[in-house]
Structures are given as structure tokens and as C-alpha cells.
Motif scaffolding. Structure first.
Motif, PDB file in Angstrom:
ATOM      1  N   PHE A 161      10.447 -33.560  30.070  1.00 59.99           N
ATOM      2  CA  PHE A 161      10.501 -32.096  30.035  1.00 59.99           C
ATOM      3  C   PHE A 161       9.438 -31.573  29.080  1.00 59.99           C
ATOM      4  O   PHE A 161       9.442 -31.902  27.890  1.00 59.99           O
ATOM      5  N   MET A 162       8.513 -30.745  29.591  1.00 62.76           N
ATOM      6  CA  MET A 162       7.465 -30.121  28.783  1.00 62.76           C
ATOM      7  C   MET A 162       7.852 -28.679  28.493  1.00 62.76           C
ATOM      8  O   MET A 162       8.107 -27.898  29.408  1.00 62.76           O
ATOM      9  N   LEU A 189      10.008 -34.781  36.551  1.00 61.50           N
ATOM     10  CA  LEU A 189       9.180 -34.048  35.592  1.00 61.50           C
ATOM     11  C   LEU A 189       9.499 -32.571  35.673  1.00 61.50           C
ATOM     12  O   LEU A 189       9.659 -32.019  36.771  1.00 61.50           O
ATOM     13  N   ALA A 190       9.610 -31.913  34.511  1.00 61.48           N
ATOM     14  CA  ALA A 190       9.809 -30.467  34.471  1.00 61.48           C
ATOM     15  C   ALA A 190       8.897 -29.862  33.421  1.00 61.48           C
ATOM     16  O   ALA A 190       8.597 -30.488  32.398  1.00 61.48           O
ATOM     17  N   GLY A 191       8.443 -28.652  33.681  1.00 60.67           N
ATOM     18  CA  GLY A 191       7.661 -27.903  32.706  1.00 60.67           C
ATOM     19  C   GLY A 191       8.034 -26.443  32.784  1.00 60.67           C
ATOM     20  O   GLY A 191       8.191 -25.889  33.884  1.00 60.67           O
ATOM     21  N   THR A 192       8.207 -25.806  31.629  1.00 58.85           N
ATOM     22  CA  THR A 192       8.564 -24.393  31.598  1.00 58.85           C
ATOM     23  C   THR A 192       7.475 -23.594  30.900  1.00 58.85           C
ATOM     24  O   THR A 192       6.892 -24.058  29.913  1.00 58.85           O
ATOM     25  N   SER A 193       7.177 -22.405  31.410  1.00 61.50           N
ATOM     26  CA  SER A 193       6.180 -21.515  30.819  1.00 61.50           C
ATOM     27  C   SER A 193       4.832 -22.228  30.703  1.00 61.50           C
ATOM     28  O   SER A 193       4.237 -22.561  31.720  1.00 61.50           O
ATOM     29  N   ALA A 194       4.356 -22.518  29.495  1.00 63.66           N
ATOM     30  CA  ALA A 194       3.102 -23.257  29.345  1.00 63.66           C
ATOM     31  C   ALA A 194       3.184 -24.614  30.024  1.00 63.66           C
ATOM     32  O   ALA A 194       2.204 -25.101  30.599  1.00 63.66           O
ATOM     33  N   GLY A 195       4.365 -25.235  29.976  1.00 65.55           N
ATOM     34  CA  GLY A 195       4.557 -26.518  30.650  1.00 65.55           C
ATOM     35  C   GLY A 195       4.466 -26.408  32.159  1.00 65.55           C
ATOM     36  O   GLY A 195       4.244 -27.402  32.843  1.00 65.55           O
ATOM     37  N   ALA A 196       4.631 -25.202  32.695  1.00 61.48           N
ATOM     38  CA  ALA A 196       4.433 -24.950  34.122  1.00 61.48           C
ATOM     39  C   ALA A 196       2.973 -24.650  34.427  1.00 61.48           C
ATOM     40  O   ALA A 196       2.424 -25.094  35.438  1.00 61.48           O
ATOM     41  N   ALA A 197       2.327 -23.892  33.547  1.00 58.98           N
ATOM     42  CA  ALA A 197       0.948 -23.470  33.784  1.00 58.98           C
ATOM     43  C   ALA A 197      -0.007 -24.647  33.921  1.00 58.98           C
ATOM     44  O   ALA A 197      -1.013 -24.565  34.628  1.00 58.98           O
ATOM     45  N   VAL A 198       0.301 -25.772  33.250  1.00 64.00           N
ATOM     46  CA  VAL A 198      -0.622 -26.913  33.231  1.00 64.00           C
ATOM     47  C   VAL A 198      -0.539 -27.771  34.484  1.00 64.00           C
ATOM     48  O   VAL A 198      -1.314 -28.721  34.631  1.00 64.00           O
ATOM     49  N   MET A 199       0.357 -27.469  35.411  1.00 63.84           N
ATOM     50  CA  MET A 199       0.622 -28.375  36.531  1.00 63.84           C
ATOM     51  C   MET A 199      -0.578 -28.572  37.460  1.00 63.84           C
ATOM     52  O   MET A 199      -0.774 -29.658  38.006  1.00 63.84           O
ATOM     53  N   GLY A 200      -1.363 -27.539  37.692  1.00 60.97           N
ATOM     54  CA  GLY A 200      -2.458 -27.643  38.640  1.00 60.97           C
ATOM     55  C   GLY A 200      -3.703 -28.283  38.064  1.00 60.97           C
ATOM     56  O   GLY A 200      -3.818 -28.508  36.859  1.00 60.97           O
ATOM     57  N   HIS A 201      -4.660 -28.567  38.950  1.00 62.51           N
ATOM     58  CA  HIS A 201      -5.985 -28.990  38.472  1.00 62.51           C
ATOM     59  C   HIS A 201      -6.705 -27.796  37.856  1.00 62.51           C
ATOM     60  O   HIS A 201      -7.304 -27.904  36.789  1.00 62.51           O
ATOM     61  N   SER A 203      17.695 -36.174  36.860  1.00 58.73           N
ATOM     62  CA  SER A 203      17.229 -37.251  35.975  1.00 58.73           C
ATOM     63  C   SER A 203      18.267 -38.357  35.793  1.00 58.73           C
ATOM     64  O   SER A 203      18.004 -39.314  35.057  1.00 58.73           O
ATOM     65  N   GLY A 204      19.408 -38.214  36.427  1.00 55.48           N
ATOM     66  CA  GLY A 204      20.409 -39.271  36.346  1.00 55.48           C
ATOM     67  C   GLY A 204      21.730 -38.855  35.758  1.00 55.48           C
ATOM     68  O   GLY A 204      22.631 -39.685  35.592  1.00 55.48           O
ATOM     69  N   GLY A 205      21.874 -37.584  35.387  1.00 58.07           N
ATOM     70  CA  GLY A 205      23.135 -37.131  34.820  1.00 58.07           C
ATOM     71  C   GLY A 205      23.449 -37.873  33.526  1.00 58.07           C
ATOM     72  O   GLY A 205      22.613 -37.963  32.627  1.00 58.07           O
ATOM     73  N   ARG A 206      24.629 -38.425  33.437  1.00 53.78           N
ATOM     74  CA  ARG A 206      25.041 -39.106  32.199  1.00 53.78           C
ATOM     75  C   ARG A 206      24.288 -40.416  31.970  1.00 53.78           C
ATOM     76  O   ARG A 206      24.392 -40.997  30.885  1.00 53.78           O
ATOM     77  N   ASP A 207      23.534 -40.856  32.948  1.00 55.22           N
ATOM     78  CA  ASP A 207      22.663 -42.021  32.760  1.00 55.22           C
ATOM     79  C   ASP A 207      21.230 -41.605  32.427  1.00 55.22           C
ATOM     80  O   ASP A 207      20.344 -42.466  32.331  1.00 55.22           O
ATOM     81  N   ALA A 208      21.001 -40.317  32.258  1.00 54.58           N
ATOM     82  CA  ALA A 208      19.642 -39.811  32.031  1.00 54.58           C
ATOM     83  C   ALA A 208      19.096 -40.254  30.680  1.00 54.58           C
ATOM     84  O   ALA A 208      19.793 -40.215  29.665  1.00 54.58           O
ATOM     85  N   ARG A 209      17.852 -40.665  30.700  1.00 53.04           N
ATOM     86  CA  ARG A 209      17.083 -40.939  29.479  1.00 53.04           C
ATOM     87  C   ARG A 209      15.892 -39.985  29.506  1.00 53.04           C
ATOM     88  O   ARG A 209      14.975 -40.166  30.308  1.00 53.04           O
ATOM     89  N   ILE A 210      15.935 -38.976  28.663  1.00 49.65           N
ATOM     90  CA  ILE A 210      15.017 -37.838  28.753  1.00 49.65           C
ATOM     91  C   ILE A 210      14.031 -37.834  27.595  1.00 49.65           C
ATOM     92  O   ILE A 210      14.411 -38.058  26.440  1.00 49.65           O
ATOM     93  N   ALA A 211      12.778 -37.581  27.920  1.00 52.79           N
ATOM     94  CA  ALA A 211      11.738 -37.374  26.913  1.00 52.79           C
ATOM     95  C   ALA A 211      11.364 -35.900  26.903  1.00 52.79           C
ATOM     96  O   ALA A 211      11.091 -35.320  27.957  1.00 52.79           O
ATOM     97  N   ILE A 212      11.348 -35.296  25.728  1.00 53.76           N
ATOM     98  CA  ILE A 212      10.964 -33.889  25.568  1.00 53.76           C
ATOM     99  C   ILE A 212       9.600 -33.838  24.901  1.00 53.76           C
ATOM    100  O   ILE A 212       9.384 -34.457  23.844  1.00 53.76           O
ATOM    101  N   VAL A 220       5.426 -40.270  37.892  1.00 52.60           N
ATOM    102  CA  VAL A 220       5.755 -39.159  38.786  1.00 52.60           C
ATOM    103  C   VAL A 220       5.366 -39.512  40.216  1.00 52.60           C
ATOM    104  O   VAL A 220       6.141 -39.315  41.163  1.00 52.60           O
ATOM    105  N   GLN A 221       4.171 -40.047  40.404  1.00 51.06           N
ATOM    106  CA  GLN A 221       3.689 -40.387  41.741  1.00 51.06           C
ATOM    107  C   GLN A 221       4.553 -41.460  42.398  1.00 51.06           C
ATOM    108  O   GLN A 221       4.732 -41.470  43.608  1.00 51.06           O
TER     109      GLN A 221
END
Length: 287
Positions: free
Chosen positions: A107-108, A140-152, A44-53, A133-134
Motif C-alpha cells: 500500500f502506497m 498493490l494499492a496507491g492512494t492520492s500521490a500513490g495513485a498518481a504514480v501508476m502510469g508511465h 491481500s488475504g484477509g487474516r492471512d495478509a502480510r502487508i507492506a506500507i 504485481v505482474q
């Protein structure tokens, strides 16, 4: 008999080659090496990263959001913002969309994937995230539930430890970020192999991706998955399936699936979704 088109699993994404999506199986290391979270931060850019949770899947969004904010701030992120969305109308708030303009990573968190989808699906906020993203503008990252939602197609729930059958898995619609896959998380840890096979038997035009805890399937561009972390990523590939009895049996009857291909990948392994082949790390070939 069902004959599957060998080309039916080709990705439908039009993602930039720079696109990076981290799909995390849950319970990722947040204390010690933090390899997966560090990778998200670096990409995401390291020390230049601007992250949304986005902690919307959680029943305690403020607490979980603050925990991840502390982690990324400790790593040195330039800015971290929690998008504490608890009602659908908040997904239309221009404030959040404006923040995304300068964002480099989203990050989800984990929680309830049904809640996450009900709050974000088809909102202007989610549409903007998908577009970025496209274009390869954000990681983009998602963990657990944030991973489950990735597909159609999304696994909403179900059981474990049984033979594959339709009643073992509850399916609904996800966010469609990676439309060609069906993701199951906490995979080997919760004995979900039969559940994912059951889902794929019903949707033989998709790839099943089962991700263990503290493990990540990192999707790069439109075709490559790279594995990192302590566990495994299981790929269920129905591209050459010759037959399944799924259309002809009851919900609790066991499923037959012939010629199903399964790959179990560990840290450093790479899977090509275009060719449906595994690229072995050079150090393993020479070992």
C-alpha cells in the motif's frame, strides 16, 4: 489533421489474470465502513495478509505509516510492516526485498508524487514490486500521490478550473505500473477535468483516469476496471480522436480536441480497456 489508430490504446501490460491494483483518488474512508481499505485487505488475504506500507510520499511518513498500520492490524492482518524509505539507497536494502518475498499486499500512501518517484523509481525494491504485481503475487494499492504514480506518464501538478491548455498540467515520468493510463486524483473534488484533458491531448495513446475522493478504480487482470466508493471515476478515451491542435498552439492557448469520448462511472460499473466499453451491472439494467 491527426488520425489516431483505434488500436493504440490496447494495454501493454503482461499482467496475470489474478493481478489486482487499487488506484484510489485520495481521502478514502478510514473510520466507518472503510470499504476501499477493507477490499484491499480482503484481496491481500484477509487474516492471512502480510502487508507492506510505503509512506514515502508523505512529509510525515512515520505518522501516516502508523495510521495505516493500525487500520490493517485492527482488521486482523497477520503482519504489517512499514517500509519507511526516506533515501534512495534504502530501496536497495535486501531487508525490504526479503520482506516482500512473503508479502501479499503493498500500500502506497498519499503525499507528494514527485517525492515518491524520486525515492522509488528504478530501485531494486520497486523492480521487485513490479515483478510481483505482474505475476499476480501481491495486491498493490496507491492512494492520492500513490495513485498518481501508476502510469508511465504522470501528472506532477498543475491548475484547475480553466479551459484545457498545455500550461494547465505539468507532466513527468511515473513508476509505469499501469503504463497505458494517466491518473488524476481528487478529481471532481478539485475540478481537474480540464487538466486531465490537457494531459491526454498531449498523449493521445493513453487513457485518462480521473478518480474522485473516497473512490477507487480497481484494475483486474489486463483489461478490466471496476469502480467502488462514493464518487465517480472519469475515463477520458482518445481512441477515436480525429484532430487536436495541441502540436500547433502556444502553451496558454486553448486546446481543440475532436471526437473525444468520456465515460463517468459510479460504484459497480466496469470498464473494459481492451474493447473500450462499459459493462453495466445487471441490477441497473433491470431497474
Amino acid at each position: 489533421m491527426m488520425q489516431t489508430d483505434s488500436q493504440s490504446l490496447e494495454p501493454t501490460m503482461s499482467h496475470s489474470p489474478q493481478t489486482t491494483i487499487l488506484v484510489i483518488g485520495g481521502a478514502e474512508d478510514k473510520v466507518h465502513g472503510r470499504e476501499i481499505l477493507q477490499t484491499f485487505f480482503n484481496r491481500s488475504g484477509g487474516r492471512d495478509a502480510r502487508i507492506a506500507i510505503i509512506p514515502s510520499a508523505s512529509r510525515e511518513p512515520a505518522a501516516i505509516g502508523n495510521r495505516y498500520r493500525d487500520i490493517f492490524e485492527d482488521m486482523g492482518a497477520k503482519a504489517v510492516q512499514i517500509l519507511d524509505i526516506r533515501e534512495r539507497y534504502q530501496g536497495e536494502d535486501p531487508m525490504w526485498q526479503n520482506y516482500l518475498e512473503g508479502c501479499t499486499g503493498v500500500f502506497m500512501t498519499g503525499g507528494d508524487q514527485l517525492r515518491l518517484c524520486s525515492l522509488l523509481a528504478d530501485t531494486p525494491l520497486m523492480e521487485k514490486i513490479l515483478l510481483q504485481v505482474q505475476r499476480g503475487e501481491i495486491v498493490l494499492a496507491g492512494t492520492s500521490a500513490g495513485a498518481a504514480v501508476m502510469g508511465h506518464h504522470m501528472i506532477a501538478g498543475g491548475g484547475s478550473g480553466e479551459s484545457p491548455n498545455r500550461s494547465l498540467v505539468d507532466m513527468t515520468t511515473g513508476l509505469g505500473i499501469l503504463p497505458q493510463v494517466i491518473v488524476d486524483q481528487h478529481f471532481q473534488n478539485r475540478n481537474r477535468m480540464a487538466r486531465l484533458i490537457s494531459a491526454i491531448a498531449c498523449h493521445t495513446d493513453r487513457l485518462g483516469i480521473g478518480i474522485d475522493e473516497d473512490t477507487c478504480a480497481m484494475f483486474e487482470g489486463a483489461d478490466t476496471i471496476e469502480v467502488m466508493g462514493k464518487g465517480t471515476v472519469t475515463v477520458i478515451d482518445p481512441g477515436e480522436v480525429l484532430y487536436t491542435n495541441e502540436p500547433n498552439v502556444g502553451a496558454i492557448d486553448p486546446l481543440s480536441v475532436f471526437n473525444l469520448r468520456v465515460h463517468v462511472l459510479t460504484h459497480g460499473d466496469r470498464y473494459n480497456m481492451q474493447t473500450r466499453t462499459v459493462d453495466f451491472p445487471e441490477q441497473r439494467l433491470s431497474a
